[in-house]
Design a protein around this motif. Structure first.
Motif, PDB file in Angstrom:
ATOM      1  N   ASP A  20       0.832  -1.203   0.000  1.00 33.98           N
ATOM      2  CA  ASP A  20       0.000   0.000   0.000  1.00 33.98           C
ATOM      3  C   ASP A  20       0.867   1.254   0.000  1.00 33.98           C
ATOM      4  OD1 ASP A  20      -2.872   0.732   0.079  1.00 33.98           O
ATOM      5  OD2 ASP A  20      -2.265   1.856   1.851  1.00 33.98           O
ATOM      6  N   ALA A  21       1.984   1.218   0.742  1.00 35.88           N
ATOM      7  CA  ALA A  21       2.899   2.360   0.754  1.00 35.88           C
ATOM      8  C   ALA A  21       3.474   2.614  -0.635  1.00 35.88           C
ATOM      9  CB  ALA A  21       4.025   2.116   1.757  1.00 35.88           C
ATOM     10  N   ILE A  22       3.824   1.540  -1.331  1.00 35.04           N
ATOM     11  CA  ILE A  22       4.340   1.688  -2.698  1.00 35.04           C
ATOM     12  C   ILE A  22       3.274   2.326  -3.598  1.00 35.04           C
ATOM     13  CG2 ILE A  22       5.118   0.419  -4.732  1.00 35.04           C
ATOM     14  CD1 ILE A  22       6.345  -1.640  -2.744  1.00 35.04           C
ATOM     15  N   MET A  23       2.026   1.871  -3.449  1.00 34.22           N
ATOM     16  CA  MET A  23       0.933   2.426  -4.237  1.00 34.22           C
ATOM     17  C   MET A  23       0.748   3.911  -3.942  1.00 34.22           C
ATOM     18  SD  MET A  23      -3.108   1.469  -4.283  1.00 34.22           S
ATOM     19  CE  MET A  23      -3.373   2.405  -2.789  1.00 34.22           C
ATOM     20  N   VAL A  24       0.863   4.290  -2.659  1.00 34.78           N
ATOM     21  CA  VAL A  24       0.729   5.707  -2.292  1.00 34.78           C
ATOM     22  C   VAL A  24       1.797   6.535  -2.998  1.00 34.78           C
ATOM     23  CG1 VAL A  24       0.980   7.352  -0.396  1.00 34.78           C
ATOM     24  CG2 VAL A  24      -0.396   5.301  -0.075  1.00 34.78           C
ATOM     25  N   GLY A  25       3.039   6.030  -2.996  1.00 34.90           N
ATOM     26  CA  GLY A  25       4.120   6.767  -3.642  1.00 34.90           C
ATOM     27  C   GLY A  25       3.913   6.900  -5.136  1.00 34.90           C
ATOM     28  N   PHE A  26       3.603   5.798  -5.812  1.00 34.64           N
ATOM     29  CA  PHE A  26       3.405   5.844  -7.259  1.00 34.64           C
ATOM     30  C   PHE A  26       2.127   6.590  -7.627  1.00 34.64           C
ATOM     31  CE2 PHE A  26       6.485   2.273  -7.458  1.00 34.64           C
ATOM     32  CZ  PHE A  26       7.331   2.817  -8.415  1.00 34.64           C
ATOM     33  N   GLY A  27       1.106   6.498  -6.772  1.00 33.76           N
ATOM     34  CA  GLY A  27      -0.111   7.264  -7.023  1.00 33.76           C
ATOM     35  C   GLY A  27       0.156   8.753  -7.007  1.00 33.76           C
ATOM     36  N   TRP A  28       0.971   9.185  -6.060  1.00 34.97           N
ATOM     37  CA  TRP A  28       1.324  10.607  -5.987  1.00 34.97           C
ATOM     38  C   TRP A  28       2.174  11.016  -7.178  1.00 34.97           C
ATOM     39  CZ3 TRP A  28      -1.041  14.274  -3.873  1.00 34.97           C
ATOM     40  CH2 TRP A  28      -0.431  15.491  -3.539  1.00 34.97           C
ATOM     41  N   LEU A  29       3.078  10.132  -7.620  1.00 33.79           N
ATOM     42  CA  LEU A  29       3.887  10.417  -8.807  1.00 33.79           C
ATOM     43  C   LEU A  29       3.006  10.588 -10.040  1.00 33.79           C
ATOM     44  CD1 LEU A  29       6.955   8.010  -8.477  1.00 33.79           C
ATOM     45  CD2 LEU A  29       7.030  10.499  -8.585  1.00 33.79           C
ATOM     46  N   ALA A  30       1.931   9.793 -10.123  1.00 36.27           N
ATOM     47  CA  ALA A  30       1.046   9.882 -11.280  1.00 36.27           C
ATOM     48  C   ALA A  30       0.268  11.181 -11.298  1.00 36.27           C
ATOM     49  CB  ALA A  30       0.079   8.689 -11.280  1.00 36.27           C
ATOM     50  N   LEU A  53      -2.657   7.489   6.033  1.00 34.48           N
ATOM     51  CA  LEU A  53      -2.976   7.392   7.454  1.00 34.48           C
ATOM     52  C   LEU A  53      -3.865   6.194   7.783  1.00 34.48           C
ATOM     53  CD1 LEU A  53      -3.658  11.141   8.315  1.00 34.48           C
ATOM     54  CD2 LEU A  53      -1.605   9.810   8.811  1.00 34.48           C
ATOM     55  N   PHE A  54      -4.798   5.859   6.895  1.00 35.73           N
ATOM     56  CA  PHE A  54      -5.776   4.831   7.223  1.00 35.73           C
ATOM     57  C   PHE A  54      -5.677   3.587   6.338  1.00 35.73           C
ATOM     58  CE2 PHE A  54      -7.398   8.876   8.713  1.00 35.73           C
ATOM     59  CZ  PHE A  54      -7.677   8.571  10.038  1.00 35.73           C
ATOM     60  N   GLY A  55      -4.696   3.569   5.442  1.00 41.46           N
ATOM     61  CA  GLY A  55      -4.418   2.378   4.654  1.00 41.46           C
ATOM     62  C   GLY A  55      -3.098   1.769   5.078  1.00 41.46           C
ATOM     63  N   PHE A  56      -2.020   2.423   4.695  1.00 37.52           N
ATOM     64  CA  PHE A  56      -0.682   1.939   5.034  1.00 37.52           C
ATOM     65  C   PHE A  56      -0.470   1.825   6.550  1.00 37.52           C
ATOM     66  CE2 PHE A  56       3.299   4.076   6.481  1.00 37.52           C
ATOM     67  CZ  PHE A  56       4.099   2.934   6.526  1.00 37.52           C
ATOM     68  N   VAL A  57      -0.718   2.910   7.280  1.00 35.06           N
ATOM     69  CA  VAL A  57      -0.455   2.895   8.719  1.00 35.06           C
ATOM     70  C   VAL A  57      -1.358   1.884   9.426  1.00 35.06           C
ATOM     71  CG1 VAL A  57      -0.550   4.244  10.847  1.00 35.06           C
ATOM     72  CG2 VAL A  57       0.468   5.242   8.809  1.00 35.06           C
ATOM     73  N   PHE A 295       6.266   7.906  10.616  1.00 36.43           N
ATOM     74  CA  PHE A 295       5.378   6.781  10.326  1.00 36.43           C
ATOM     75  C   PHE A 295       6.050   5.779   9.380  1.00 36.43           C
ATOM     76  CE2 PHE A 295       1.460   9.777  10.848  1.00 36.43           C
ATOM     77  CZ  PHE A 295       1.817   9.979  12.167  1.00 36.43           C
ATOM     78  N   GLY A 296       6.656   6.303   8.311  1.00 33.49           N
ATOM     79  CA  GLY A 296       7.291   5.401   7.347  1.00 33.49           C
ATOM     80  C   GLY A 296       8.554   4.755   7.895  1.00 33.49           C
ATOM     81  N   GLY A 297       9.466   5.576   8.412  1.00 31.45           N
ATOM     82  CA  GLY A 297      10.739   5.049   8.908  1.00 31.45           C
ATOM     83  C   GLY A 297      10.567   4.106  10.086  1.00 31.45           C
ATOM     84  N   MET A 298       9.720   4.495  11.051  1.00 34.69           N
ATOM     85  CA  MET A 298       9.509   3.622  12.213  1.00 34.69           C
ATOM     86  C   MET A 298       8.762   2.355  11.821  1.00 34.69           C
ATOM     87  SD  MET A 298      10.895   4.289  15.082  1.00 34.69           S
ATOM     88  CE  MET A 298       9.905   3.418  16.295  1.00 34.69           C
TER      89      MET A 298
END
Length: 392
Positions: A20-30, A53-57, A295-298
């Motif tokens: 999901d985190a990967i999708m968030v990153g690529f979604g923002w890139l798109a 906040l409510f998917g990845f985390v 959130f990401g690093g931890m």
């Protein structure tokens, strides 16, 4: 080792969190380069915030808490909890943003996680972990407001409340994981035992952190808020210094954990600068340090730590896993740079790419260990030494 009847919760939800985190990153890139996109900027930001906040985390937190709660409370996980939460999480990913009754499905993972934690904690009369339930309840309520028919100002407050709740949860979890691992590593290295942690430090830091987060939620600008945020950041630095052992920096996994947690006080300091100098310091600089670095690093560091522990390799270095944490912190740095220099839009792209690469690298570096943890079951880990746990 013997075959496990069912995979532990983290083996189910950690890969989902990473994907999901990967999708968030690529979604923002798109979204970034498009001008005539069917989404408006506001809709893109809403999706980005909701999914982070409510998917990845939510998936990362579920993997950790559903694995840890039985050990913390002494009660087995409620039967069917893992598949039920998985259904909630998937349903939330495909739920529409409108109309609002259907959009409430998007808050289901946060609500389910709070409910599961409350069931375990209160059924076991576990006073120590009631703060976990309180923070998860705030997180769930924020998700409900964000999905409901509320004004933009109320929705922005809900985003900030969710972030504050998650910072509190990270602080509690780090206060249990980092000192315990640090003490254990010193012991394995033959270093003299550290003095028992002063519980007064934890109590003071908790009070100051709560005051800082509440002050930020109520009035994010002004001298009073700045003072509280500076005190919150300083208290977290003091707390981290009290955890560090004699051999901490000889362990790459421990260094990764401490570096990721360093995003928490840094976020306090940047928000304090915004409170004092709102025109010179963007508010989203501190927020992105918390959300990307914290959130990401931890999440990356804790996920890898739990996988290592399950595979009985708690302190075995993994260059790929440590590099993933470094990439995530680099993504936070690039995003902060973009916040200060609006014309440097390339740093938004760099940040999104580094974020996605960090979680892809985590899956690559930890995939075999995740599979081993999913299909094999070793002996139960001994209970932590109470001296190394946060009782605040």
């Amino acid at each position: 080792m013997k075959q496990s009847a069912a995979p532990p919760p983290f083996a189910v939800f950690f890969p989902l969190a990473a994907l999901d985190a990967i999708m968030v990153g690529f979604g923002w890139l798109a979204v970034l380069p498009t001008q005539g996109s069917p989404w408006t900027i506001a809709q893109a930001v809403e999706w980005h915030e909701q999914e982070l906040l409510f998917g990845f985390v939510a998936a990362a937190m579920a993997g950790f808490l559903l694995t840890a709660l039985p050990r913390w409370t002494g009660r087995p996980l409620l039967s069917g909890a893992v598949p039920a939460f998985l259904v909630c999480w998937i349903a939330a990913r495909v739920a529409p943003a409108h109309p609002w009754p259907l959009a409430m499905i998007r808050a289901l993972p946060a609500v389910a996680l709070a409910g599961l934690a409350a069931f375990h904690v209160f059924r076991s009369e576990d006073v120590r972990n009631r703060k976990i339930v309180l923070l998860l309840t705030l997180y769930a309520l924020s998700g409900l407001v964000l999905a409901g028919p509320f004004s933009p100002q109320q929705r922005e407050f809900a985003i900030h409340a969710a972030i504050a709740a998650l910072i509190g949860l990270i602080a509690v979890i780090a206060g249990r994981v980092l000192p315990a691992l640090t003490a254990r590593f010193d012991e394995l290295c033959g270093a003299p035992a550290s003095a028992p942690r002063a519980e007064a430090i934890e109590g003071i830091v908790a009070a100051v952190t709560i005051a800082a987060l509440c002050g930020w939620l109520v009035t994010p600008e002004g001298a009073v808020c700045a003072f509280l945020l500076l005190a919150g950041g300083a208290s977290q630095c003091w707390r981290m210094a009290s955890w560090v052992g004699q051999r901490t920096f000889a362990s790459p996994p421990l260094v990764a954990l401490y570096a990721a947690y360093g995003a928490v006080p840094l976020g306090f300091f940047l928000l304090a600068l915004h409170a004092l100098f709102p025109d010179a310091t963007p508010a989203n600089a501190g927020l992105h340090v918390w959300t990307i670095g914290g959130f990401g690093g931890m999440s990356l560091a804790i996920m890898e730590s739990m996988i290592r522990k399950r595979c009985q390799r708690a302190f075995t270095p993994s260059p790929g896993a440590e590099a993933a944490v470094a990439l995530c912190l680099g993504a936070a740095a690039a995003r902060v740079f973009a916040a200060f220099f609006a014309e440097a839009q390339a740093f938004l792209v760099i940040s999104a790419m580094a974020w996605s690469a960090a979680f892809a690298l985590f899956l690559f570096a930890s995939g075999a260990s995740l599979y081993q943890a999913a299909v094999m079951r070793g002996p139960e880990a001994p209970r932590r030494d109470p001296r190394t746990e946060n009782r605040s």
